[in-house]
Design a protein around this motif. Structure first.
Motif, PDB file in Angstrom:
ATOM      1  N   ALA A   1       0.829  -1.206   0.000  1.00 22.93           N
ATOM      2  CA  ALA A   1       0.000   0.000   0.000  1.00 22.93           C
ATOM      3  C   ALA A   1       0.867   1.261   0.000  1.00 22.93           C
ATOM      4  O   ALA A   1       0.575   2.228  -0.714  1.00 22.93           O
ATOM      5  CB  ALA A   1      -0.931  -0.003   1.208  1.00 22.93           C
ATOM      6  N   ALA A   2       1.936   1.234   0.788  1.00 25.33           N
ATOM      7  CA  ALA A   2       2.826   2.397   0.859  1.00 25.33           C
ATOM      8  C   ALA A   2       3.486   2.659  -0.493  1.00 25.33           C
ATOM      9  O   ALA A   2       3.738   3.813  -0.860  1.00 25.33           O
ATOM     10  CB  ALA A   2       3.885   2.188   1.930  1.00 25.33           C
TER      11      ALA A   2
ATOM     12  N   ARG B   1       2.081   2.123  -3.257  1.00 20.40           N
ATOM     13  CA  ARG B   1       0.990   2.362  -4.219  1.00 20.40           C
ATOM     14  C   ARG B   1       0.983   1.313  -5.324  1.00 20.40           C
ATOM     15  O   ARG B   1       0.983   1.639  -6.526  1.00 20.40           O
ATOM     16  CB  ARG B   1       1.086   3.777  -4.800  1.00 20.40           C
TER      17      ARG B   1
ATOM     18  N   PRO C   1       0.023  -0.933  -8.130  1.00 20.47           N
ATOM     19  CA  PRO C   1      -1.095  -0.868  -9.086  1.00 20.47           C
ATOM     20  C   PRO C   1      -2.061  -2.027  -8.879  1.00 20.47           C
ATOM     21  O   PRO C   1      -1.636  -3.172  -8.698  1.00 20.47           O
ATOM     22  CB  PRO C   1      -0.394  -0.961 -10.440  1.00 20.47           C
TER      23      PRO C   1
ATOM     24  N   ASP D   1      -6.725  -2.592  -4.102  1.00 21.13           N
ATOM     25  CA  ASP D   1      -7.916  -1.828  -3.725  1.00 21.13           C
ATOM     26  C   ASP D   1      -8.131  -1.725  -2.223  1.00 21.13           C
ATOM     27  O   ASP D   1      -8.774  -0.769  -1.757  1.00 21.13           O
ATOM     28  CB  ASP D   1      -9.159  -2.459  -4.354  1.00 21.13           C
TER      29      ASP D   1
ATOM     30  N   VAL E   1      -2.064   4.818   5.571  1.00 18.22           N
ATOM     31  CA  VAL E   1      -2.664   4.142   4.426  1.00 18.22           C
ATOM     32  C   VAL E   1      -3.997   4.787   4.104  1.00 18.22           C
ATOM     33  O   VAL E   1      -4.844   4.963   4.983  1.00 18.22           O
ATOM     34  CB  VAL E   1      -2.868   2.640   4.718  1.00 18.22           C
ATOM     35  N   SER E   2      -4.193   5.120   2.836  1.00 21.19           N
ATOM     36  CA  SER E   2      -5.446   5.745   2.429  1.00 21.19           C
ATOM     37  C   SER E   2      -6.459   4.727   1.910  1.00 21.19           C
ATOM     38  O   SER E   2      -7.637   5.046   1.759  1.00 21.19           O
ATOM     39  CB  SER E   2      -5.183   6.801   1.344  1.00 21.19           C
ATOM     40  N   LEU E   3      -6.021   3.500   1.649  1.00 19.08           N
ATOM     41  CA  LEU E   3      -6.927   2.467   1.148  1.00 19.08           C
ATOM     42  C   LEU E   3      -7.861   1.976   2.251  1.00 19.08           C
ATOM     43  O   LEU E   3      -7.515   2.024   3.435  1.00 19.08           O
ATOM     44  CB  LEU E   3      -6.118   1.274   0.632  1.00 19.08           C
TER      45      LEU E   3
END
Length: 227
Positions: free
Chosen positions: A90-91, A93, A95, A98, A155-157
């Protein structure tokens, strides 16, 4: 080698779950979990101990995340150091990623376990999972190697955390700070919370998270208690 569990024949797949196993765990440790999540219509791919060869594991996860043959949403479920692996994806990003499900995030401290019996007891109270581990689904002594210290991840996810409140390997009070997003404490749960005695409740919690994710990244509620 990745293990695969697919949705039942005739059922349209609802998404993909990539399981990242923790310290010393083989794919066999997640056969029951993989089959259960797959039975609800999700394609499941299980990566063995992601700390054994982190570069290869990152490459394999990356290929799965961008594989057009696997349906979205795509979620990485990480247990123990597999949860740290998921946070790293996640860090970076990654591809195609989700959402995350993080289970039993380990705290950065060394523990001393007095033999295999004590290690199995610290992992799980589930007799069936204890048998699976003892038959070769985990490397003995693997939990005694402490993970590296790290800062809390931003984390924004969408993220679901699961942690046993009886985890002696990574006590909940110490591990809580490392979880972004929602954290669900499992009563009486030990370190292998995905495979402990409450594995049915844990799997149901994961499926509810996956179903909400299908409705949107803001996780709209599906079931609401009315009073």
């Amino acid at each position: 080698m990745t293990n695969a569990y697919d949705e039942p024949e005739g059922i349209a797949p609802r998404g993909t779950v990539i399981v990242a196993a923790g310290r010393g765990e083989t794919t066999a440790a997640y056969a029951r979990f993989g089959k259960r999540i797959a039975s609800d219509g999700y394609r499941v791919r299980v990566l063995p101990d992601v700390t054994a060869d982190s570069g290869q594991s990152l490459a394999e996860a990356g290929k799965l995340l961008v594989d057009d043959g696997l349906p979205g949403p795509k979620v990485v479920v990480g247990s123990d150091t597999g949860a740290l692996f998921a946070l790293d994806l996640a860090a970076g990003r990654a591809p195609g990623l989700d959402a995350l499900v993080l289970a039993g995030i380990p705290v950065p401290r060394r523990i001393n376990l007095l033999g295999w019996e004590a290690e199995v007891e610290a992992r799980t109270s589930c007799p069936n999972h204890q048998r699976v581990l003892s038959e070769g689904a985990a490397v003995r002594g693997a939990l005694e190697k402490a993970p590296e210290a790290r800062e809390k991840s931003d984390v924004s996810l969408p993220t679901l955390g699961l942690h046993g409140d009886a985890d002696s390997i990574s006590p909940l009070g110490e591990a809580r700070a490392y979880y972004p997003g929602t954290l669900v404490a499992i009563t009486g749960g030990k370190h292998d919370v995905l495979n402990d005695v409450s594995h049915r409740t844990v799997a149901a919690t994961v499926v509810l998270f996956l179903e909400r994710l299908r409705l949107g990244a803001d996780l709209p509620a599906i079931a609401q208690e009315q009073r």
